[in-house]
Design an enzyme around this catalytic site. Structure first.
Site, PDB file in Angstrom:
ATOM      1  N   ASP A   1       0.847  -1.194   0.000  1.00 50.46           N
ATOM      2  CA  ASP A   1       0.000   0.000   0.000  1.00 50.46           C
ATOM      3  C   ASP A   1       0.881   1.242   0.000  1.00 50.46           C
ATOM      4  O   ASP A   1       1.865   1.306   0.732  1.00 50.46           O
ATOM      5  CB  ASP A   1      -0.897  -0.020   1.244  1.00 50.46           C
ATOM      6  CG  ASP A   1      -2.022   0.988   1.193  1.00 50.46           C
ATOM      7  OD1 ASP A   1      -1.742   2.184   0.981  1.00 50.46           O
ATOM      8  OD2 ASP A   1      -3.176   0.587   1.387  1.00 50.46           O
TER       9      ASP A   1
ATOM     10  N   HIS B   1     -10.908  -5.117  -2.883  1.00 49.18           N
ATOM     11  CA  HIS B   1      -9.539  -5.384  -2.439  1.00 49.18           C
ATOM     12  C   HIS B   1      -9.561  -5.698  -0.954  1.00 49.18           C
ATOM     13  O   HIS B   1     -10.463  -5.281  -0.233  1.00 49.18           O
ATOM     14  CB  HIS B   1      -8.589  -4.214  -2.743  1.00 49.18           C
ATOM     15  CG  HIS B   1      -9.005  -2.905  -2.171  1.00 49.18           C
ATOM     16  ND1 HIS B   1     -10.045  -2.154  -2.687  1.00 49.18           N
ATOM     17  CD2 HIS B   1      -8.513  -2.194  -1.129  1.00 49.18           C
ATOM     18  CE1 HIS B   1     -10.166  -1.043  -1.986  1.00 49.18           C
ATOM     19  NE2 HIS B   1      -9.258  -1.041  -1.024  1.00 49.18           N
TER      20      HIS B   1
ATOM     21  N   GLN C   1     -14.545   2.542   2.058  1.00 52.54           N
ATOM     22  CA  GLN C   1     -14.065   2.168   0.728  1.00 52.54           C
ATOM     23  C   GLN C   1     -13.848   3.435  -0.083  1.00 52.54           C
ATOM     24  O   GLN C   1     -14.750   4.271  -0.209  1.00 52.54           O
ATOM     25  CB  GLN C   1     -15.057   1.247   0.024  1.00 52.54           C
ATOM     26  CG  GLN C   1     -14.545   0.721  -1.306  1.00 52.54           C
ATOM     27  CD  GLN C   1     -15.515  -0.252  -1.979  1.00 52.54           C
ATOM     28  OE1 GLN C   1     -16.662  -0.396  -1.578  1.00 52.54           O
ATOM     29  NE2 GLN C   1     -15.034  -0.907  -3.012  1.00 52.54           N
TER      30      GLN C   1
ATOM     31  N   HIS D   1      -7.160  -5.638   2.524  1.00 51.65           N
ATOM     32  CA  HIS D   1      -5.950  -5.161   3.180  1.00 51.65           C
ATOM     33  C   HIS D   1      -5.403  -6.264   4.082  1.00 51.65           C
ATOM     34  O   HIS D   1      -6.167  -6.900   4.813  1.00 51.65           O
ATOM     35  CB  HIS D   1      -6.262  -3.956   4.078  1.00 51.65           C
ATOM     36  CG  HIS D   1      -6.794  -2.771   3.358  1.00 51.65           C
ATOM     37  ND1 HIS D   1      -6.019  -1.685   3.049  1.00 51.65           N
ATOM     38  CD2 HIS D   1      -8.039  -2.492   2.882  1.00 51.65           C
ATOM     39  CE1 HIS D   1      -6.755  -0.780   2.430  1.00 51.65           C
ATOM     40  NE2 HIS D   1      -7.988  -1.251   2.306  1.00 51.65           N
TER      41      HIS D   1
ATOM     42  N   ASN E   1     -13.303  -3.257   3.112  1.00 46.90           N
ATOM     43  CA  ASN E   1     -14.324  -2.221   3.245  1.00 46.90           C
ATOM     44  C   ASN E   1     -15.290  -2.258   2.061  1.00 46.90           C
ATOM     45  O   ASN E   1     -14.861  -2.433   0.929  1.00 46.90           O
ATOM     46  CB  ASN E   1     -13.664  -0.841   3.306  1.00 46.90           C
ATOM     47  CG  ASN E   1     -12.647  -0.728   4.421  1.00 46.90           C
ATOM     48  OD1 ASN E   1     -12.868  -1.213   5.523  1.00 46.90           O
ATOM     49  ND2 ASN E   1     -11.528  -0.096   4.146  1.00 46.90           N
TER      50      ASN E   1
END
Length: 138
Positions: free
Chosen positions: A32, A101, A95, A103, A88
């Site tokens: 990230d 996606h 989000q 995390h 999320n």
């Protein structure tokens, strides 16, 4: 299906460079760019799904397993003592990119709190009513 206007589609499919930690035919996992902790990784499907509600069974059956695999590798390689898997859905849930996606956030002893909440205290009637409302939609 891919979305030509989706930045995560472009990253997942190698059109935009990234610090890739894992790749297979379905997913690319990248570091990230705004990490919550050292090693914070995003698992991106190579196909476009807006959120978990659109995720097909093939991808859904693999993403949790991949999250565990990456988390275990983080514990060995980075020395973290735990990790969070966070996903999320919707703006109110945090989000910001509307491409599914997950995390994988390494957690370190004495690290900053990342995923927390104050526990509520509903009574048993409220719990029963809430469960019935959700059940009716399944």
């Amino acid at each position: 299906m891919k979305d030509d206007n989706c930045i995560f589609c472009k990253i997942a499919n190698g059109e935009i460079p990234s610090a890739t930690v894992y790749e297979d035919e379905r997913f690319r996992a990248i570091l990230d760019m705004g990490p919550a902790s050292k090693g914070h990784t995003l698992i991106l499907p190579k196909e476009h799904f807006k959120d978990v509600c659109e995720l097909d069974e093939e991808y859904a059956s693999k993403v949790l397993q991949l999250g565990g695999k990456i988390g275990a590798a983080m514990k060995k390689s980075l020395g973290c003592t735990g990790f969070n898997l966070v996903q999320n859905n919707g703006t109110s849930a945090g989000q910001t990119v509307f491409h599914f996606h997950m995390h994988v956030i390494p957690r370190y002893d004495n690290g900053a709190p990342i995923v927390t909440w104050e526990p509520g205290s509903p009574d048993s009637e409220e719990l029963k009513e809430t469960a019935e409302r959700i059940h009716a939609e399944l």
